[in-house]
Design an enzyme around this catalytic site. Structure first.
Site, PDB file in Angstrom:
ATOM      1  CE  LYS A 152       0.755 -11.466   9.839  1.00  0.00           C
ATOM      2  NZ  LYS A 152      -0.334 -10.753   9.171  1.00  0.00           N
ATOM      3  CE  LYS A 257      -7.528 -10.576   8.413  1.00  0.00           C
ATOM      4  NZ  LYS A 257      -6.844 -10.935   7.161  1.00  0.00           N
TER       5      LYS A 257
END
Ligand code: 164
Ligand code: MG
Length: 344
Positions: A152, A257
């Site tokens: 991240k 997703k």
């Protein structure tokens, strides 16, 4: 075949420690588990885990939709599913697909594609902030057998992220596949600066460097980035798939997703269209539970391409993660060969 029972239970996932991303911090996840029982006693399982930051409905709206639709499925198993509630739709479709593949006597991935792979590679998600901590996370994941590592980035200074990236590269070596995810946290100049600064780091790809609706910026970054750019948050926007697939080349990779896209079948259809257009695609969890990740693993095995690892290595984030057959082992999930999803 009739649905004789349709149940709904709350699912709350406590995280071991809050997961900080450029688009927000997750301390717990709130969702629902759906179970459909058919007249021959088969159980089909589905999970709704709203991800409102990515554009799904709220948990409250999700619950309302599920409670409205479950009686419809008891009236007709083939009832149309909610179109404006992607997480609720995901759960209902997933439970129905579990039943359909059980009746066919094949694993869900085989029901989705006769060419489904037997196993899927999974990336390790590196969430720590300090360079020393993220290096330790990466070292531990590499020792467990992971070959792909997701860091991240954004939401902190370029120097801090550079130190974190160098720490990960140092821990996993030149052969490790390192991908970064900015969660839309950079402006276009910041994204250009970071990608230029890290050009020598052999990045596998960069997820969502700029905000979801910045399609032109994504296209400009793709044209000059040292690695493929992947659209994640962008895909939740209405018309995004059309814009990314039919318009001028914007990104080279789609992050699927299923929870955000409204189910396994819409995600698979998008992956197949992307493959026809020469784009790659991979599946990631929506920071959801075991049932949703089971469906996502079957989907990942059924995608046209298995080039990129799936983002399904999130179980360690949760406090009460049960043991289950979809826990990655040496960086891979081997799909159960039992009919259906293989979740009990
Ligand atoms: O991709 C992974 O390894 C795990 C899933 C993951 O990173 C995410 C799930 C949900 C929201 C985001 O924070 C993040 C993502 O952007 O991909
Ligand atoms: Mg992402």
């Amino acid at each position: 075949m009739r649905i004789v029972e349709a149940s709904l239970e709350r699912l709350r996932l406590e995280m071991v420690r809050p997961l900080r991303t450029a688009s927000g911090t997750y301390a717990a996840r709130e969702g629902f588990v759906v179970c459909l029982v058919d007249e021959e006693g088969r159980r089909g399982w589905g999970e709704a885990m709203p991800l409102t930051e990515f554009g799904t409905e709220s948990p409250e709206d999700c619950e309302r939709a599920l409670r409205a639709w479950l009686p419809e499925l008891k009236r007709s198993e083939d009832a149309a599913l909610p179109e404006r509630h992607p997480a609720a739709r995901h759960a209902l479709e997933q439970a129905r697909l579990d039943l359909l593949s059980q009746r066919r006597g094949v694993p869900l991935c085989q029901w989705l594609s006769s060419e489904a792979r037997e196993a899927v590679h999974v990336n390790a998600l590196l969430g720590a902030s300090a360079p020393e901590a993220v290096e330790e996370e990466a070292r531990r994941a590499a020792a467990e057998g992971y070959e792909t590592f997701k860091l991240k980035v954004a939401g902190r200074s370029l120097d801090e992220d550079t130190a974190r990236l160098l720490a990960v590269r140092g821990a996993v070596g030149a052969r490790g596949h390192v991908r970064i995810d900015a969660n839309g946290g950079w402006t276009e100049p910041e994204a250009s600066r970071a990608l230029d600064a890290w050009a020598g780091q052999g990045l596998e790809l960069c997820e969502q460097p700029v905000e979801a609706g910045a399609f032109e910026a994504l296209g400009r970054l793709s044209a000059r980035a040292p690695c493929p750019i992947a659209a994640d948050e962008s895909l939740a926007l209405p018309g995004a798939a059309q814009r990314l697939l039919a318009g001028p080349r914007t990104v080279g990779v789609l992050v699927l997703k299923p929870m955000v896209l409204g189910g396994l079948l819409p995600a698979l259809a998008l992956a197949r269209e992307a493959a026809r257009q020469g784009l790659e695609a991979y599946v990631t969890s929506a920071l959801d539970g075991v049932i949703a990740r089971a469906g996502a693993a079957h989907l990942a095995a059924a995608l046209p391409s298995g080039r990129y690892a799936s983002g399904l290595g999130v179980g360690h984030l949760f406090r009460d993660e049960p043991d289950h057959p979809f826990r990655p082992v040496r960086g891979r999930i081997v799909l159960p060969r039992t009919p259906g999803q293989g979740v009990a």
